[in-house]
Design a protein around this motif. Structure first.
Motif, PDB file in Angstrom:
ATOM      1  N   GLY A 130      50.166  56.256  42.839  1.00 32.10           N
ATOM      2  CA  GLY A 130      51.271  56.083  41.895  1.00 32.10           C
ATOM      3  C   GLY A 130      52.350  57.135  42.117  1.00 32.10           C
ATOM      4  N   PHE A 131      51.911  58.377  42.299  1.00 29.84           N
ATOM      5  CA  PHE A 131      52.878  59.446  42.591  1.00 29.84           C
ATOM      6  C   PHE A 131      53.577  59.190  43.929  1.00 29.84           C
ATOM      7  N   ARG A 132      52.821  58.689  44.917  1.00 33.34           N
ATOM      8  CA  ARG A 132      53.399  58.379  46.231  1.00 33.34           C
ATOM      9  C   ARG A 132      54.507  57.322  46.091  1.00 33.34           C
ATOM     10  N   ILE A 133      54.223  56.280  45.304  1.00 36.37           N
ATOM     11  CA  ILE A 133      55.208  55.211  45.119  1.00 36.37           C
ATOM     12  C   ILE A 133      56.464  55.764  44.439  1.00 36.37           C
ATOM     13  N   GLY A 138      63.715  58.066  48.473  1.00 32.92           N
ATOM     14  CA  GLY A 138      64.217  57.161  49.506  1.00 32.92           C
ATOM     15  C   GLY A 138      63.495  57.299  50.836  1.00 32.92           C
ATOM     16  N   LYS A 139      62.407  58.102  50.852  1.00 28.92           N
ATOM     17  CA  LYS A 139      61.688  58.335  52.120  1.00 28.92           C
ATOM     18  C   LYS A 139      60.610  57.267  52.334  1.00 28.92           C
ATOM     19  N   ILE A 140      61.045  56.025  52.292  1.00 25.79           N
ATOM     20  CA  ILE A 140      60.099  54.916  52.405  1.00 25.79           C
ATOM     21  C   ILE A 140      59.575  54.783  53.834  1.00 25.79           C
TER      22      ILE A 140
END
Lengths: 123, 135
Positions: free
Chosen positions: B94-97, B104-106
């Motif tokens: 969840g934190f990663r998402i 913006g570092k997708i």
């Protein structure tokens, strides 16, 4: 009005995403507090220890906040999963109403449970 | 090019296939599916937890103390490990998402996903060590 419909769905999706993110962060905080006070100090509490623990006003309030947060986060997540099935607008509304009722019942159940447990404190 | 799950319309069959058999899919799809499954299982656990507490401690404290014997048994310890990995993966992912969306570092999502998996596994291992050494 397909464009308006798309915009409406996008807005709802954004609100759901923000709701999940905010409740998720709050959930991590209250979960850590729950684990810290309930489990990290002495491991699994016995029944009498749980009763004494829940009867403390600060812990009681913490557990209720935890219950409301986790119920909101869980059922909003379930709603997002169900909505991925590309339901009709009428079906979406039925799902929303059903999950809202389930959420209210769950929180009510948890609050009654907390009262039942804390009321068993001797004396 | 693969479409993200849940975005492309395709009905129940399409989604069930993706959910149950996400084999040969991208890492992003696996992260999504694992996040959804862990979330659904944790939602089920919420009701199991409330049900166990209602059936035991709310009405019969002796039943709760008997339940603790099961909770402290190897089966209970394995259940704890499973619960911990679900919670840790779901929370860290969840934190990663959130981080990926806000920063913006997708494009770095692969590294972020593996960091989540390693961190969740390490924290579960450490927590299990604490549980097993708790007196």
């Amino acid at each position: 009005m397909p464009q308006l419909e798309t915009k409406k769905y996008a807005q709802r999706s954004l609100f759901s995403w923000i709701g999940q993110a905010v409740s998720g962060v709050l959930l991590v905080v209250v979960l850590l507090l729950h684990m810290l006070f309930q489990h990290f100090q002495v491991g699994l509490l016995t029944a009498s220890e749980v009763v004494a623990h829940i009867a403390r006003p600060a812990i009681f309030v913490l557990e209720i906040v935890f219950l409301i947060t986790v119920t909101y986060h869980a059922l909003l997540g379930i709603k997002m999963v169900i909505f991925d099935l590309k339901l009709s607008e009428a079906a979406r509304q039925r799902v929303s109403v059903g999950l809202t009722i389930l959420g209210v019942v769950t929180v009510g159940w948890g609050i009654i449970l907390a009262f039942l447990i804390s009321s068993q404190l001797p004396g | 090019m693969e479409q993200p799950i849940g975005v492309r319309a395709g009905g129940l069959t399409f989604l069930v296939k993706r959910w149950i058999f996400p084999l040969k899919r991208s890492l992003g799809t696996w992260a999504f599916v694992l996040n959804r499954w862990s979330g659904v299982l944790l939602a089920v656990y919420l009701y199991v937890h409330l049900g166990v507490l209602t059936a035991t401690i709310a009405f019969n404290q002796n039943a709760y103390d008997q339940f603790l014997v099961i909770a402290r048994s190897p089966i209970g310890i394995v259940f704890d490990a499973g619960l911990l990995i679900l919670i840790l993966y779901h929370a860290l992912n969840g934190f990663r998402i959130g981080y990926a969306a806000l920063s913006g570092k997708i494009e770095q999502h692969r590294g972020q996903f593996w960091a989540v998996v390693v961190l969740a596994a390490a924290l579960t291992a450490y927590s299990m060590f604490l549980i097993l050494t708790l007196k």
